[in-house]
Design an enzyme around this catalytic site. Structure first.
Site, PDB file in Angstrom:
ATOM      1  N   GLY A 153       0.826  -1.195   0.000  1.00  0.00           N
ATOM      2  CA  GLY A 153       0.000   0.000   0.000  1.00  0.00           C
ATOM      3  C   GLY A 153       0.860   1.243   0.000  1.00  0.00           C
ATOM      4  O   GLY A 153       2.002   1.230   0.455  1.00  0.00           O
ATOM      5  N   SER A 154       0.319   2.352  -0.512  1.00  0.00           N
ATOM      6  CA  SER A 154       1.016   3.627  -0.410  1.00  0.00           C
ATOM      7  C   SER A 154       0.841   4.165   1.002  1.00  0.00           C
ATOM      8  O   SER A 154       0.084   3.626   1.800  1.00  0.00           O
ATOM      9  CB  SER A 154       0.455   4.612  -1.438  1.00  0.00           C
ATOM     10  N   GLY A 155       1.567   5.235   1.306  1.00  0.00           N
ATOM     11  CA  GLY A 155       1.469   5.821   2.638  1.00  0.00           C
ATOM     12  C   GLY A 155       2.652   5.474   3.520  1.00  0.00           C
ATOM     13  O   GLY A 155       2.703   5.878   4.675  1.00  0.00           O
ATOM     14  N   HIS A 156       3.606   4.689   2.963  1.00  0.00           N
ATOM     15  CA  HIS A 156       4.793   4.286   3.729  1.00  0.00           C
ATOM     16  C   HIS A 156       6.066   4.936   3.182  1.00  0.00           C
ATOM     17  O   HIS A 156       7.165   4.466   3.448  1.00  0.00           O
ATOM     18  CB  HIS A 156       4.966   2.769   3.688  1.00  0.00           C
ATOM     19  N   LYS A 180       5.734  -8.108   2.026  1.00  0.00           N
ATOM     20  CA  LYS A 180       5.519  -7.912   3.460  1.00  0.00           C
ATOM     21  C   LYS A 180       4.336  -8.783   3.888  1.00  0.00           C
ATOM     22  O   LYS A 180       3.351  -8.908   3.150  1.00  0.00           O
ATOM     23  CB  LYS A 180       5.230  -6.438   3.765  1.00  0.00           C
ATOM     24  N   ASP A 224      -1.450  -8.410   0.759  1.00  0.00           N
ATOM     25  CA  ASP A 224      -0.223  -8.388  -0.038  1.00  0.00           C
ATOM     26  C   ASP A 224       0.160  -9.797  -0.464  1.00  0.00           C
ATOM     27  O   ASP A 224       0.499 -10.040  -1.622  1.00  0.00           O
ATOM     28  CB  ASP A 224       0.944  -7.791   0.778  1.00  0.00           C
ATOM     29  N   HIS A 281      -0.026   0.593   9.360  1.00  0.00           N
ATOM     30  CA  HIS A 281      -1.237   0.982   8.632  1.00  0.00           C
ATOM     31  C   HIS A 281      -2.222   1.680   9.543  1.00  0.00           C
ATOM     32  O   HIS A 281      -3.412   1.737   9.264  1.00  0.00           O
ATOM     33  CB  HIS A 281      -1.918  -0.236   8.020  1.00  0.00           C
TER      34      HIS A 281
END
Lengths: 332, 210
Positions: A53-56, A104, A109, A218
């Protein structure tokens, strides 16, 4: 919600466009939203791809470049990418030597990468996968989804990327990725929550005098909510389970990684690192290498994670090898 | 009541997409308590796309329709829900094949195949506190009531899904992100079991609307 964005729907696309504008010499973005190393595919080199996911940020797109990832697949914020992305990435970086997927350990995922690996293999590309699951906050048992992949992922991507760059074959880089996974432990904590742009409000609420120990990346709640404490006490709370579970002890060489969750300044991370260094010294653990900064984040969450990796000579040499990516660069 | 045909499949997907959109906030709220606050957003995005793809497809057999929905979900939803709901529709597709209409028994067999696919993909069993805890009783209730015809069988399935969702709310989750919470997940309804309940309610209402 106060964010520096134009519209909640355009966050990932616009950030990717910005990365290309800033780092076009290192990477490009292909459909459907895959960050690919500018000179991929490289003939005879094993392709290393990751995603999530994006945001990391900077993980994973910020680690695309010489000596690290060949491609990264960013999903929507905090949402696994879809198999189409990993399939496109695998095809884009395959130089005939096969492709390693670094995944991960999150249910979504793992399933999406599994589907993509099946599709790529059906197209004749050799794919192996290593799942990173280093978060000791999660009980690793048949009764959970297993440990989450957190800070150890950054270290695995650097070390494995260097091995692929040096010409190691698919079996060797896969075994190396597994060796990093087997020797790395992490744990994190949060001082504040974070807000997924599309959701518009904080994922959870934390009082002024509260913190969440054992947080994931998350905004999912951690294992325990406690009264806020000083940096040393927090560091002890994270280091204890890491040291116990990883069996770190006298004579070990480690890489110590103190990571910011996105909203914590470097000055505080160094306070944490100071305690990590003291705790290692007390136990006769030598910090042979370190990394301090925000490399695997959870949007604007304040907090940190600590990762220890037991190093061997090969891992140390590969950690030191040249790398040139938007977020990590040395020797090149 | 007639068989399950292409018009019913279209109404089913469309009704489910509408309800996911209406209940997007509620599903996201449930997911923020135990997961990562994206279930409503992802399901809404995926089923809106699936409905649009079905409209583009036009007239087709049931297998092709279900395959179109499944592939679209896998490509658009992400998370765990994409592969799981995608697999659900792909298995419906394989089971329904080139039929233009399915009998009650054939729909029951397809739902059973979909359940098996979801369990294989997600490796969840009963009481793990996942969508399987709504899906499994729904498929069993459908089979048990299938002698009464498609309408009553789907009504029983929807009721069983909702009851399954209620039943597991007090449990600890053993799969997915909610499993990280341990006992703190107790008392929170499972987002996946909730969306699966909405799926069966949509299927029931889509057929009843014929």
């Amino acid at each position: 919600m106060k964010k520096l964005i134009n519209s909640t729907d355009a966050v990932v696309d616009e950030a990717l466009a910005g990365m290309v504008a800033a780092h076009g010499d290192l990477l490009r973005v292909i459909e459907p939203n895959v960050v690919v190393r500018a000179d991929a595919p490289r003939q005879g080199k094993v392709g290393i791809i990751s995603g999530g996911g994006s945001g990391h940020e900077p993980m994973h797109g910020g680690f695309v470049g010489m000596g690290m990832l060949d491609a990264a697949c960013p999903g929507a914020v905090f949402t696994s990418p879809v198999p189409d992305q990993m399939l496109a990435a695998t095809k884009a970086v395959d130089g005939g030597a096969g492709v390693l997927h670094i995944v991960k350990n999150y249910t979504g995922d793992v399933m999406n990468f599994e589907l993509a690996a099946e599709l790529a293999q059906a197209e004749g590309i050799e794919v192996t996968s290593v799942v990173i699951a280093d978060d000791v906050a999660v009980k690793d048992s048949l009764y959970t989804a297993g440990r989450r992949g957190v800070g150890g992922t950054v270290l695995a991507e650097k070390i494995v990327g260097a091995a692929a760059e040096a010409g190691q074959d698919l079996a060797a880089v896969t075994a190396l990725a597994q060796r990093v996974q087997d020797n790395v432990r992490s744990m994190g904590m949060a001082l504040t929550s974070c807000t997924v742009p599309a959701a518009g409000k904080p994922t959870f609420e934390l009082g002024e005098d509260e913190m969440e120990i054992g947080i994931g990346i998350h905004g999912e709640p951690g294992r325990e909510r406690r009264k806020l404490a000083g940096a040393d006490e927090i560091t002890e709370a994270l280091m204890g389970p890491i040291l116990d579970d990883g069996g770190f002890g006298s004579g070990d060489d480690v890489l110590a990684f103190v990571n910011g969750m996105g909203g914590t300044p470097l000055i505080e991370l160094y306070i944490v690192y100071n305690k990590v260094a003291a705790m290692c010294a007390e136990r006769g653990i030598a910090i042979a290498r370190n990394l301090v900064g925000s490399y695997i984040t959870s949007l604007e969450m304040a907090g940190c994670s600590i990762t220890l990796l037991k190093l061997d000579d090969e891992m140390t040499r590969l950690w030191d090898a040249p790398v040139h990516t938007p977020a990590l660069r040395w020797g090149a | 009541m007639s068989d399950f045909d292409g018009a019913a499949m279209s109404r089913f997907v469309s009704t489910f997409a509408d309800r996911l959109h209406e209940r997007r906030e509620e599903l996201t709220q449930l997911d923020s308590a135990v997961g990562d606050a994206d279930h409503g957003i992802n399901m809404d995005r995926g089923f809106s796309a699936a409905r649009a793809k079905l409209a583009e497809l036009g007239e087709a057999d049931l297998g092709t329709m279900a395959k179109t929905v499944g592939m679209t979900l896998i490509s658009t939803v992400g998370g765990a829900s994409g592969p799981l709901y995608g697999t659900f529709f792909l298995r419906l597709s394989t089971s329904l094949g080139e039929r233009d209409a399915a009998s009650t028994g054939e729909l029951g067999a397809a739902l059973r195949a979909a359940l098996d696919g979801v369990q294989q993909r997600g490796k969840a069993i009963a009481d793990d506190k996942t969508m399987v805890d709504a899906l499994l009783p729904a498929v069993e209730a459908f089979d048990a009531a299938s002698g009464d015809g498609i309408g009553p069988a789907l009504a029983a399935a929807a009721q069983a899904a909702a009851a399954g969702r209620e039943r597991i709310t007090p449990l600890v989750a053993r799969k997915g992100r909610a499993s990280y919470l341990g006992e703190r997940a107790m008392g929170h309804p499972d987002p996946g079991a909730t969306s699966t309940t909405i799926l069966f309610e949509s299927l029931r209402d889509a057929v009843a609307a014929d």
